[in-house]
Write an enzyme that holds these catalytic residues in place. Structure first.
Site, PDB file in Angstrom:
ATOM      1  N   HIS A 188       2.970  29.018 -25.974  1.00  0.00           N
ATOM      2  CA  HIS A 188       1.600  28.556 -25.727  1.00  0.00           C
ATOM      3  C   HIS A 188       0.988  28.006 -27.013  1.00  0.00           C
ATOM      4  CE1 HIS A 188       1.286  29.778 -21.624  1.00  0.00           C
ATOM      5  NE2 HIS A 188       1.451  31.053 -21.874  1.00  0.00           N
ATOM      6  N   ARG A 294      -2.784  18.376 -10.873  1.00  0.00           N
ATOM      7  CA  ARG A 294      -2.299  19.733 -10.609  1.00  0.00           C
ATOM      8  C   ARG A 294      -3.454  20.568 -10.069  1.00  0.00           C
ATOM      9  NH1 ARG A 294      -0.521  18.329 -15.859  1.00  0.00           N
ATOM     10  NH2 ARG A 294       1.746  18.097 -16.048  1.00  0.00           N
ATOM     11  N   ARG A 330      -1.288  16.875  -6.150  1.00  0.00           N
ATOM     12  CA  ARG A 330      -0.162  17.725  -5.751  1.00  0.00           C
ATOM     13  C   ARG A 330      -0.708  18.982  -5.086  1.00  0.00           C
ATOM     14  NH1 ARG A 330       3.676  19.856 -10.418  1.00  0.00           N
ATOM     15  NH2 ARG A 330       1.910  21.225 -10.837  1.00  0.00           N
ATOM     16  N   GLU A 428      12.142  16.781  -7.312  1.00  0.00           N
ATOM     17  CA  GLU A 428      12.336  17.637  -8.490  1.00  0.00           C
ATOM     18  C   GLU A 428      13.525  18.583  -8.347  1.00  0.00           C
ATOM     19  OE1 GLU A 428       8.702  19.852  -9.088  1.00  0.00           O
ATOM     20  OE2 GLU A 428       8.251  19.783  -6.951  1.00  0.00           O
ATOM     21  N   ASP A 452      11.392  19.848 -13.798  1.00  0.00           N
ATOM     22  CA  ASP A 452      12.168  20.709 -12.896  1.00  0.00           C
ATOM     23  C   ASP A 452      13.493  20.066 -12.507  1.00  0.00           C
ATOM     24  OD1 ASP A 452      10.912  23.162 -12.649  1.00  0.00           O
ATOM     25  OD2 ASP A 452       9.494  22.449 -11.150  1.00  0.00           O
ATOM     26  N   ARG A 462      13.870  26.094 -18.511  1.00  0.00           N
ATOM     27  CA  ARG A 462      13.082  25.399 -19.536  1.00  0.00           C
ATOM     28  C   ARG A 462      12.095  26.311 -20.246  1.00  0.00           C
ATOM     29  NH1 ARG A 462       8.297  22.791 -17.007  1.00  0.00           N
ATOM     30  NH2 ARG A 462       8.229  23.244 -14.791  1.00  0.00           N
ATOM     31  N   CYS A 499       6.567  11.535 -13.055  1.00  0.00           N
ATOM     32  CA  CYS A 499       5.415  12.262 -13.591  1.00  0.00           C
ATOM     33  C   CYS A 499       5.798  13.372 -14.557  1.00  0.00           C
ATOM     34  CB  CYS A 499       4.553  12.822 -12.462  1.00  0.00           C
ATOM     35  SG  CYS A 499       5.359  14.106 -11.477  1.00  0.00           S
TER      36      CYS A 499
END
Length: 549
Positions: A188, A294, A330, A428, A452, A462, A499
């Site tokens: 993060h 998102r 999405r 994905e 993904d 990942r 994307c």
């Protein structure tokens, strides 16, 4: 001159004096206390202050790093409200008659150890979050003032590691860059640094307190830091920094220009956003639309399942603000590394392959219908595309479309206006790419989620920093699946976008254009650099120099 290497977070140059960041040492006594009630009150006061602090950090990160990156502090706030953690701390104070500092440190260490020993990399990462909120409570209990640790002059910070909260609390006007001995490029903290445009190195094992006060240069391009650089090197990297600044200024001149190659091919360049707070970034960076909205922020920012009206207002705000630009929304992609307590999702050994996204929506249909009704109502206020994530079969796509149509008919029967919209699916997984011909017959567009798609094609988690040496973001198998998807989409009149992170990889831009991609959706800050690259490509040139024979 000393040269130390690490892993670079951002391609950039930072020049200045080093300030060694020394967080106060936590010396925790295990002495017993006589007044248990007073100690419980001390803990509760510190916890409430820590909750308020996380809320303030969320607001600060929202401005500096965007909605998606600020979400970690929303999660921290929820952790501080967790009954199990609160009960564990209170139990130590009451039953063992220990002071609040000891109770907080012990309970948080125990909880962090539980997460650290889990097999799931996402849950491993929650260990650092527990450490962060524990440190926050301890600082309030012990009266530690961290505001002076950065110093009063612009500097390069050197630290053992930086927690996300420490990174955001830093005064950005005084932060030239930072170097840590520990850390990960996927943490993060690293994500926040990238979003805030801060040159940084992590995993720099040679970082030393002896550097304090010395002049240094972080060279993000070469993943190193130069301590007391030579005059020649200083002059060279100052020039590179000036060139970077000039490029940034030049990019601003690209606003309003077309995303058209030298030979006349135009491609749409859209932005990925995490919520309404990113609207300004879309406009500021001149994105043609939103290729990935998102909607998880609606769920992550709520302590209970958000209502149809709450969702409608959020979606309407984005669509109305950006109209007539297209906004591709999405549907809910909760699960895997994004969870909320009120959904009561079971812990899974392999959450990335588990109960997430469309799989939740198709088995919790009332939950799904709430979002779809909100989206359909919002469609009357702008130019919307509705996109379903994690589709692996034609059956799933058809079922999602059927529920969407049922909701549309319901709303029309209630006299509610519904606008026009396109329907799309994310590609994905290898399954979706292989079935692209069949899926293309069922929708208006594809959006390839390369993050993904790479993970599932290469069997590389990942989120796992240990797998970085094995990760190949340009893996030929992934590129072939992208090519297959574009060709299949075009055979059926379905436009195709990208994307995922690869969309902003300028080394692949020409490759994607030659594949025939119709749209690239990237972080808002990547829109203008991508436009510049597109405008410098000539697709009539022979890519391999072999004359095309």
């Amino acid at each position: 001159m000393q040269v130390a290497t690490g892993k670079s977070i951002l391609n950039g140059i930072a020049i200045g004096k080093i300030k060694v960041y020394r967080a106060p040492r936590l010396v925790i006594s295990d002495a017993m206390v006589n007044d248990v009630e007073a100690e419980l009150a001390r803990f509760e006061s510190a916890r409430e202050k820590a909750v308020a602090q996380q809320s303030a950090l969320y607001d600060k990160a929202l401005v500096e790093a965007g909605e998606e990156n600020a979400a970690v502090f929303e999660i921290h706030g929820m952790m501080l409200e967790d009954d199990d953690l609160i009960d564990a701390i209170c139990e130590i104070i009451q039953k063992q008659q220990k002071n609040a500092e000891y109770a907080v440190k012990t309970a948080c260490d125990n909880q962090a150890r539980v997460f650290a020993e889990m097999d799931d990399p996402y849950m491993n990462a929650r260990s650092a979050d527990i450490d962060d909120i524990g440190r926050s409570m301890l600082d309030f209990l012990m009266g530690n003032d961290l505001s002076s640790l950065q110093g009063s002059e612009p500097s390069i910070l050197v630290a053992e590691d930086l927690a996300p909260s420490e990174t955001v609390r830093l005064d950005k006007s005084l932060l030239l860059g930072f170097v840590t001995r520990e850390g990960s490029t996927n943490s993060h903290t690293a994500i926040l640094a990238r979003s805030m445009n801060i040159p940084a190195l992590v995993q720099c094992g040679e970082a030393s307190a002896d550097w304090d006060g010395k002049t240094a240069i972080i060279d993000g391009y070469n993943s190193c830091i130069y301590i007391e650089p030579t005059e020649d090197l200083m002059a060279s990297l100052k020039k590179r920094r000036e060139e970077d600044q000039a490029k940034t200024a030049l990019l601003q001149e690209l606003k309003g220009k077309d995303n058209t190659t030298i030979d006349g091919k135009t491609v749409k360049v859209y932005a990925n956003i995490g919520g309404p707070s990113d609207i300004g970034a879309v406009q500021q960076n001149d994105a043609g639309g939103v290729g990935l909205f998102r909607t998880e922020f609606v769920y992550l920012n709520s302590k209970e399942s958000p209502t149809e009206e709450q969702q409608f207002q959020a979606y309407r705000h984005v669509l109305e603000s950006l109209a007539p630009k297209q906004v591709i929304v999405r549907t809910c992609d909760i699960g895997a590394d994004k969870t909320v307590d009120y959904m009561k999702l079971d812990a899974e050994e392999n959450p990335a392959l588990g109960y997430r996204a469309i799989r939740i929506c198709l088995t919790r249909k009332e939950f799904f219908r709430t979002q779809l009704r909100a989206l359909l109502r919002a469609s009357a206020y702008g130019n919307m595309g509705i996109m379903f994530p994690m589709i692996i079969s034609v059956r799933e796509l058809r079922e999602a479309k059927e529920i969407l149509e049922e909701c549309r008919q319901e709303l029309l029967g209630e006299g509610v206006k519904v606008g026009e919209y396109e329907i799309g699916t994310m590609i994905e997984t290898p399954a979706a790419a292989i079935l692209a011909d069949e899926l293309a017959e069922e929708c208006d567009f594809f959006s390839i989620g390369t993050n993904d798609l790479t993970q599932y094609t290469c069997a590389i988690d990942r989120q796992n920093a240990k797998l970085e040496p094995f990760s190949d973001t340009h893996h030929p198998a992934v590129l072939r699946l992208i090519q297959m998807t574009i060709e299949a989409g075009h055979r059926h009149g379905t436009w195709v976008g990208i994307c995922g992170e690869l969309g902003a990889d300028l080394s692949l831009t020409e490759t994607f254009l030659r594949m025939g991609v119709d749209e690239l959706s990237v972080n808002p800050k990547s829109v203008l650099p991508l436009r510049k690259t597109i405008r410098g490509i000539n697709l009539k040139n022979d890519p391999c120099g072999c004359g095309g024979s």
